[in-house]
Design a protein around this motif. Structure first.
Motif, PDB file in Angstrom:
ATOM      1  N   ALA A  50     -13.908   4.294  -3.429  1.00 44.86           N
ATOM      2  CA  ALA A  50     -13.578   5.516  -2.688  1.00 44.86           C
ATOM      3  C   ALA A  50     -12.481   5.224  -1.664  1.00 44.86           C
ATOM      4  CB  ALA A  50     -14.824   6.065  -2.008  1.00 44.86           C
ATOM      5  N   GLY A  51     -12.530   4.053  -1.038  1.00 44.86           N
ATOM      6  CA  GLY A  51     -11.499   3.668  -0.077  1.00 44.86           C
ATOM      7  C   GLY A  51     -10.129   3.578  -0.725  1.00 44.86           C
ATOM      8  N   GLU A  52     -10.084   3.058  -1.934  1.00 43.68           N
ATOM      9  CA  GLU A  52      -8.807   2.964  -2.657  1.00 43.68           C
ATOM     10  C   GLU A  52      -8.290   4.359  -3.017  1.00 43.68           C
ATOM     11  OE1 GLU A  52      -9.264  -1.402  -4.806  1.00 43.68           O
ATOM     12  OE2 GLU A  52     -10.293   0.323  -5.681  1.00 43.68           O
ATOM     13  N   ILE A  53      -9.207   5.262  -3.375  1.00 44.74           N
ATOM     14  CA  ILE A  53      -8.800   6.644  -3.660  1.00 44.74           C
ATOM     15  C   ILE A  53      -8.210   7.264  -2.394  1.00 44.74           C
ATOM     16  CG2 ILE A  53      -9.601   8.965  -4.277  1.00 44.74           C
ATOM     17  CD1 ILE A  53     -11.728   7.562  -6.062  1.00 44.74           C
ATOM     18  N   SER A  54      -8.845   7.031  -1.257  1.00 44.46           N
ATOM     19  CA  SER A  54      -8.345   7.546   0.019  1.00 44.46           C
ATOM     20  C   SER A  54      -6.959   6.992   0.313  1.00 44.46           C
ATOM     21  CB  SER A  54      -9.318   7.170   1.142  1.00 44.46           C
ATOM     22  OG  SER A  54      -8.844   7.630   2.376  1.00 44.46           O
ATOM     23  N   GLU A  55      -6.776   5.718   0.076  1.00 42.91           N
ATOM     24  CA  GLU A  55      -5.478   5.076   0.330  1.00 42.91           C
ATOM     25  C   GLU A  55      -4.390   5.651  -0.574  1.00 42.91           C
ATOM     26  OE1 GLU A  55      -3.748   0.651  -0.269  1.00 42.91           O
ATOM     27  OE2 GLU A  55      -5.625   0.779   0.851  1.00 42.91           O
ATOM     28  N   SER A  81     -22.272   0.352  -9.416  1.00 43.95           N
ATOM     29  CA  SER A  81     -22.228  -0.820  -8.546  1.00 43.95           C
ATOM     30  C   SER A  81     -21.308  -1.870  -9.148  1.00 43.95           C
ATOM     31  CB  SER A  81     -23.627  -1.416  -8.381  1.00 43.95           C
ATOM     32  OG  SER A  81     -24.469  -0.511  -7.717  1.00 43.95           O
ATOM     33  N   ASP A  82     -20.576  -2.536  -8.270  1.00 45.20           N
ATOM     34  CA  ASP A  82     -19.720  -3.645  -8.687  1.00 45.20           C
ATOM     35  C   ASP A  82     -20.613  -4.824  -9.057  1.00 45.20           C
ATOM     36  OD1 ASP A  82     -18.055  -5.971  -8.672  1.00 45.20           O
ATOM     37  OD2 ASP A  82     -16.620  -4.941  -7.389  1.00 45.20           O
ATOM     38  N   LEU A  90     -18.003   1.395  -7.349  1.00 41.24           N
ATOM     39  CA  LEU A  90     -16.785   1.694  -8.099  1.00 41.24           C
ATOM     40  C   LEU A  90     -16.858   3.109  -8.656  1.00 41.24           C
ATOM     41  CD1 LEU A  90     -16.412  -1.669 -10.038  1.00 41.24           C
ATOM     42  CD2 LEU A  90     -15.102  -0.920  -8.035  1.00 41.24           C
ATOM     43  N   ILE A  91     -15.719   3.771  -8.671  1.00 42.06           N
ATOM     44  CA  ILE A  91     -15.603   5.102  -9.243  1.00 42.06           C
ATOM     45  C   ILE A  91     -14.955   4.930 -10.606  1.00 42.06           C
ATOM     46  CG2 ILE A  91     -14.679   7.425  -8.918  1.00 42.06           C
ATOM     47  CD1 ILE A  91     -16.715   6.331  -6.712  1.00 42.06           C
ATOM     48  N   VAL A  92     -15.665   5.351 -11.648  1.00 37.98           N
ATOM     49  CA  VAL A  92     -15.202   5.149 -13.024  1.00 37.98           C
ATOM     50  C   VAL A  92     -15.063   6.499 -13.718  1.00 37.98           C
ATOM     51  CG1 VAL A  92     -15.705   3.990 -15.214  1.00 37.98           C
ATOM     52  CG2 VAL A  92     -16.465   2.963 -13.061  1.00 37.98           C
TER      53      VAL A  92
END
Length: 150
Positions: A50-55, A81-82, A90-92
């Motif tokens: 989710a943090g990467e999506i925000s970035e 879960s990773d 993780l968002i898949v």
């Protein structure tokens, strides 16, 4: 010869129409706003946090949570879960489900776009590609500069 002002107006109209079309696409498949565009970004990355999506998007973490919730409700992605760090989620994306939902609209769009581009000469296509490539880099640069100011 077209004036710069005329070109700017045409470019603005293209941008505005693109936004309105993508809003209509989302609405027609039961998604909010430009959720399908964000889904497309997630699909390109295959899996991310989710943090990467925000970035990537510039959305706040709260807005990203809402986005993920809406897309998960439609079974267009899932949280998992990773394997290496169970604290990380993780968002898949479910690419097949997304394509089933979006393909009817984009098939028509791609067909009509191919018909249009087939009417241009190779030199015209090269000029259009050069414009879009350079314009994309300008937009990326401005986006990054705006993010850096926040």
């Amino acid at each position: 010869m077209k004036t710069t002002q005329n070109f700017s107006e045409i470019s603005r109209n293209y941008s505005d129409t693109s936004i309105l079309m993508h809003e209509a696409i989302s609405s027609s498949i039961g998604l909010a706003g430009t959720d399908h565009k964000y889904l497309g970004l997630i699909i390109k990355k295959k899996e991310l946090t989710a943090g990467e999506i925000s970035e990537i998007t510039g959305l706040s973490t709260g807005a990203v949570t809402g986005l993920i919730d809406r897309l998960e409700k439609r079974k267009l992605l899932k949280r998992k879960s990773d394997k290496n760090d169970r604290r990380k989620v993780l968002i898949v994306p479910d690419v097949q489900k997304a394509m089933e939902l979006l393909e009817p609209v984009f098939t028509i769009l791609q067909k009509r776009t191919r018909e249009l581009t087939s009417s241009f000469s190779e030199a015209e296509i090269n000029a259009i590609e050069r414009y879009f490539t350079a314009a994309t880099e300008i937009m990326k640069d401005i986006t990054q500069n705006l993010k850096n100011k926040q």
